[in-house]
Design a protein around this motif. Structure first.
Motif, PDB file in Angstrom:
ATOM      1  N   LEU A  42      -4.800 -12.281   0.395  1.00  0.00           N
ATOM      2  CA  LEU A  42      -4.196 -12.510  -0.907  1.00  0.00           C
ATOM      3  C   LEU A  42      -3.250 -13.704  -0.790  1.00  0.00           C
ATOM      4  CD1 LEU A  42      -4.041 -11.254  -3.770  1.00  0.00           C
ATOM      5  CD2 LEU A  42      -2.189  -9.819  -2.939  1.00  0.00           C
ATOM      6  N   ARG A  47      -3.216 -12.047  -7.348  1.00  0.00           N
ATOM      7  CA  ARG A  47      -3.240 -10.589  -7.456  1.00  0.00           C
ATOM      8  C   ARG A  47      -4.678 -10.118  -7.374  1.00  0.00           C
ATOM      9  NH1 ARG A  47      -2.250 -12.912 -12.162  1.00  0.00           N
ATOM     10  NH2 ARG A  47      -3.596 -12.468 -13.926  1.00  0.00           N
ATOM     11  N   PRO A  68       5.286   0.662  -5.844  1.00  0.00           N
ATOM     12  CA  PRO A  68       5.207  -0.208  -4.658  1.00  0.00           C
ATOM     13  C   PRO A  68       5.833   0.449  -3.432  1.00  0.00           C
ATOM     14  CG  PRO A  68       6.882  -1.005  -6.179  1.00  0.00           C
ATOM     15  CD  PRO A  68       6.216   0.146  -6.856  1.00  0.00           C
ATOM     16  N   LEU A  72       6.672  -3.294   2.170  1.00  0.00           N
ATOM     17  CA  LEU A  72       5.774  -4.412   1.848  1.00  0.00           C
ATOM     18  C   LEU A  72       6.482  -5.423   0.944  1.00  0.00           C
ATOM     19  CD1 LEU A  72       2.288  -2.763   1.182  1.00  0.00           C
ATOM     20  CD2 LEU A  72       3.018  -4.101   3.167  1.00  0.00           C
ATOM     21  N   ALA A  73       7.303  -4.926   0.034  1.00  0.00           N
ATOM     22  CA  ALA A  73       8.030  -5.829  -0.860  1.00  0.00           C
ATOM     23  C   ALA A  73       9.058  -6.650  -0.093  1.00  0.00           C
ATOM     24  CB  ALA A  73       8.712  -5.029  -1.969  1.00  0.00           C
ATOM     25  N   ASN A  76       7.065  -8.787   2.963  1.00  0.00           N
ATOM     26  CA  ASN A  76       5.958  -9.676   2.622  1.00  0.00           C
ATOM     27  C   ASN A  76       5.938 -10.150   1.172  1.00  0.00           C
ATOM     28  OD1 ASN A  76       4.696  -7.322   4.622  1.00  0.00           O
ATOM     29  ND2 ASN A  76       4.293  -9.417   5.269  1.00  0.00           N
ATOM     30  N   ILE A  78       5.117  -8.283  -1.371  1.00  0.00           N
ATOM     31  CA  ILE A  78       3.984  -7.638  -2.034  1.00  0.00           C
ATOM     32  C   ILE A  78       4.509  -6.661  -3.073  1.00  0.00           C
ATOM     33  CG2 ILE A  78       1.945  -6.160  -1.704  1.00  0.00           C
ATOM     34  CD1 ILE A  78       1.791  -9.092  -0.583  1.00  0.00           C
ATOM     35  N   ILE A  99      -2.294  -5.294  -6.786  1.00  0.00           N
ATOM     36  CA  ILE A  99      -1.319  -5.834  -5.844  1.00  0.00           C
ATOM     37  C   ILE A  99      -1.148  -7.319  -6.114  1.00  0.00           C
ATOM     38  CG2 ILE A  99      -0.902  -6.356  -3.408  1.00  0.00           C
ATOM     39  CD1 ILE A  99      -2.226  -3.792  -2.684  1.00  0.00           C
ATOM     40  N   ASN A 101       0.900 -10.884  -4.631  1.00  0.00           N
ATOM     41  CA  ASN A 101       1.638 -11.511  -3.538  1.00  0.00           C
ATOM     42  C   ASN A 101       2.708 -12.415  -4.147  1.00  0.00           C
ATOM     43  OD1 ASN A 101       2.606 -12.882  -1.332  1.00  0.00           O
ATOM     44  ND2 ASN A 101       0.592 -13.439  -0.514  1.00  0.00           N
ATOM     45  N   PHE A 107      -1.278 -13.006   2.674  1.00  0.00           N
ATOM     46  CA  PHE A 107      -1.115 -11.606   3.061  1.00  0.00           C
ATOM     47  C   PHE A 107      -2.494 -10.997   3.229  1.00  0.00           C
ATOM     48  CE2 PHE A 107      -0.649  -7.060   2.155  1.00  0.00           C
ATOM     49  CZ  PHE A 107       0.304  -6.736   3.109  1.00  0.00           C
ATOM     50  N   ILE A 109      -4.881  -7.732   3.626  1.00  0.00           N
ATOM     51  CA  ILE A 109      -5.009  -6.304   3.375  1.00  0.00           C
ATOM     52  C   ILE A 109      -6.116  -5.786   4.285  1.00  0.00           C
ATOM     53  CG2 ILE A 109      -5.583  -4.549   1.652  1.00  0.00           C
ATOM     54  CD1 ILE A 109      -4.558  -6.657  -0.445  1.00  0.00           C
ATOM     55  N   ILE A 115      -0.832   0.863   0.972  1.00  0.00           N
ATOM     56  CA  ILE A 115      -0.616  -0.203  -0.007  1.00  0.00           C
ATOM     57  C   ILE A 115       0.304   0.184  -1.161  1.00  0.00           C
ATOM     58  CG2 ILE A 115      -2.741  -1.465   0.484  1.00  0.00           C
ATOM     59  CD1 ILE A 115      -3.984   0.042  -1.942  1.00  0.00           C
TER      60      ILE A 115
END
Length: 149
Positions: A42, A47, A68, A72-73, A76, A78, A99, A101, A107, A109, A115
Protein backbone atom coordinates in the motif's frame (compact mmCIF):
# COMPACT_ATOMS: atom_id res chain seq x y z
CA UNK A 1 -22.67 -10.06 31.49
CA UNK A 2 -23.95 -12.09 28.56
CA UNK A 3 -21.71 -12.90 25.63
CA UNK A 4 -23.42 -12.57 22.25
CA UNK A 5 -22.80 -15.46 19.87
CA UNK A 6 -21.63 -14.50 16.37
CA UNK A 7 -22.14 -17.22 13.76
CA UNK A 8 -19.25 -17.24 11.30
CA UNK A 9 -18.52 -18.86 7.95
CA UNK A 10 -14.82 -19.14 7.18
CA UNK A 11 -14.29 -18.73 3.42
CA UNK A 12 -11.72 -20.88 1.57
CA UNK A 13 -9.12 -18.09 1.45
CA UNK A 14 -9.15 -17.95 5.28
CA UNK A 15 -9.28 -21.69 5.97
CA UNK A 16 -5.91 -21.76 7.75
CA UNK A 17 -6.33 -18.49 9.67
CA UNK A 18 -7.63 -18.34 13.25
CA UNK A 19 -10.99 -16.78 14.01
CA UNK A 20 -11.03 -13.30 15.58
CA UNK A 21 -10.08 -13.40 19.24
CA UNK A 22 -9.32 -11.15 22.19
CA UNK A 23 -5.59 -10.71 22.77
CA UNK A 24 -6.02 -10.24 26.53
CA UNK A 25 -8.67 -10.91 29.17
CA UNK A 26 -9.59 -7.21 29.36
CA UNK A 27 -9.51 -6.43 25.62
CA UNK A 28 -12.61 -4.76 24.15
CA UNK A 29 -11.71 -5.58 20.54
CA UNK A 30 -11.03 -8.83 18.72
CA UNK A 31 -8.20 -8.84 16.20
CA UNK A 32 -9.20 -9.13 12.53
CA UNK A 33 -6.66 -10.77 10.23
CA UNK A 34 -5.80 -10.14 6.58
CA UNK A 35 -6.90 -13.06 4.41
CA UNK A 36 -4.79 -11.98 1.44
CA UNK A 37 -3.35 -14.78 -0.68
CA UNK A 38 -0.02 -12.99 -1.13
CA UNK A 39 1.60 -9.83 0.21
CA UNK A 40 0.00 -6.56 -0.86
CA UNK A 41 1.81 -3.21 -0.84
CA UNK A 42 0.00 0.00 0.00
CA UNK A 43 1.60 3.24 -1.19
CA UNK A 44 1.46 6.42 0.90
CA UNK A 45 -1.95 8.07 0.45
CA UNK A 46 -3.49 4.93 -1.07
CA UNK A 47 -6.28 2.81 0.34
CA UNK A 48 -7.55 -0.70 -0.31
CA UNK A 49 -10.19 -3.15 0.83
CA UNK A 50 -8.51 -6.02 2.67
CA UNK A 51 -10.49 -9.26 2.93
CA UNK A 52 -10.86 -11.15 6.21
CA UNK A 53 -12.27 -14.32 4.67
CA UNK A 54 -15.18 -14.24 7.10
CA UNK A 55 -18.93 -13.94 6.68
CA UNK A 56 -20.81 -13.32 9.91
CA UNK A 57 -24.30 -13.18 11.38
CA UNK A 58 -24.46 -10.55 14.10
CA UNK A 59 -27.23 -11.13 16.65
CA UNK A 60 -30.28 -8.85 16.50
CA UNK A 61 -29.78 -5.64 18.45
CA UNK A 62 -26.00 -5.53 17.90
CA UNK A 63 -23.48 -4.11 15.45
CA UNK A 64 -19.86 -4.97 14.81
CA UNK A 65 -17.61 -1.88 14.89
CA UNK A 66 -14.38 -2.10 12.89
CA UNK A 67 -11.69 0.05 14.45
CA UNK A 68 -8.02 0.77 13.74
CA UNK A 69 -5.14 -0.82 15.62
CA UNK A 70 -3.23 1.84 17.54
CA UNK A 71 0.17 0.23 16.92
CA UNK A 72 -0.29 0.28 13.13
CA UNK A 73 -1.39 3.91 13.30
CA UNK A 74 1.51 5.05 15.47
CA UNK A 75 4.31 3.04 13.84
CA UNK A 76 3.18 3.06 10.20
CA UNK A 77 0.43 5.67 9.74
CA UNK A 78 -2.11 2.97 8.87
CA UNK A 79 -5.64 4.19 9.48
CA UNK A 80 -9.20 3.13 8.70
CA UNK A 81 -10.71 6.11 6.85
CA UNK A 82 -14.29 5.27 7.84
CA UNK A 83 -13.49 4.49 11.45
CA UNK A 84 -15.34 3.15 13.18
CA UNK A 85 -16.90 1.16 10.40
CA UNK A 86 -20.27 -0.37 11.21
CA UNK A 87 -21.26 -3.87 10.15
CA UNK A 88 -25.03 -4.13 10.47
CA UNK A 89 -26.82 -7.18 11.83
CA UNK A 90 -28.40 -7.89 8.42
CA UNK A 91 -25.17 -7.86 6.34
CA UNK A 92 -24.11 -11.32 5.18
CA UNK A 93 -21.24 -10.62 2.75
CA UNK A 94 -17.53 -11.00 3.41
CA UNK A 95 -16.18 -8.75 6.14
CA UNK A 96 -13.63 -6.40 4.59
CA UNK A 97 -11.49 -3.67 6.12
CA UNK A 98 -10.76 -0.41 4.31
CA UNK A 99 -7.14 0.46 5.10
CA UNK A 100 -5.40 3.73 4.21
CA UNK A 101 -1.70 4.48 4.36
CA UNK A 102 -1.42 7.95 5.92
CA UNK A 103 2.29 7.37 6.48
CA UNK A 104 5.21 8.36 4.28
CA UNK A 105 6.53 4.89 3.36
CA UNK A 106 5.23 1.83 1.53
CA UNK A 107 3.34 -0.56 3.82
CA UNK A 108 3.15 -4.30 3.18
CA UNK A 109 0.11 -6.28 4.25
CA UNK A 110 1.00 -9.91 4.89
CA UNK A 111 -1.30 -12.91 5.14
CA UNK A 112 -2.57 -13.32 8.70
CA UNK A 113 -1.48 -9.80 9.76
CA UNK A 114 -3.64 -8.19 12.45
CA UNK A 115 -5.18 -5.30 10.50
CA UNK A 116 -8.06 -4.03 12.65
CA UNK A 117 -10.13 -4.61 15.74
CA UNK A 118 -13.76 -5.71 15.89
CA UNK A 119 -15.93 -4.54 18.78
CA UNK A 120 -19.42 -5.95 19.26
CA UNK A 121 -21.78 -3.27 20.59
CA UNK A 122 -25.48 -2.95 21.34
CA UNK A 123 -27.52 -0.75 19.03
CA UNK A 124 -30.18 1.66 20.23
CA UNK A 125 -32.62 2.63 17.50
CA UNK A 126 -34.24 6.04 17.68
CA UNK A 127 -37.26 7.73 16.18
CA UNK A 128 -37.36 11.36 15.02
CA UNK A 129 -39.95 13.73 16.44
CA UNK A 130 -40.31 17.08 14.74
CA UNK A 131 -40.91 19.99 17.12
CA UNK A 132 -41.21 23.76 16.71
CA UNK A 133 -38.48 24.59 19.26
CA UNK A 134 -35.75 22.90 21.28
CA UNK A 135 -35.14 23.42 24.99
CA UNK A 136 -32.39 25.92 25.89
CA UNK A 137 -28.98 24.80 27.22
CA UNK A 138 -25.99 26.67 28.59
CA UNK A 139 -24.00 25.90 25.44
CA UNK A 140 -26.78 26.81 23.05
CA UNK A 141 -25.65 26.79 19.41
CA UNK A 142 -21.92 27.09 20.19
CA UNK A 143 -20.15 24.84 17.70
CA UNK A 144 -16.60 23.66 17.02
CA UNK A 145 -14.20 24.88 19.68
CA UNK A 146 -16.87 26.76 21.60
CA UNK A 147 -16.11 24.95 24.87
CA UNK A 148 -12.34 25.52 24.70
CA UNK A 149 -9.41 23.91 22.92
Amino acid sequence: MSHPIIDVVRLPHAADLPLPSYATEGAAGMDLLAAVMSSMTLAPGARMLVPTGLRIAIPPGYELQVRPRSGLALKNGIVLPNSPGTIDEDYRGELGVIIMNAGDALFTIERGMRIAQAVIAPVVRARWREVAELPDTTRGSGGFGSTGS
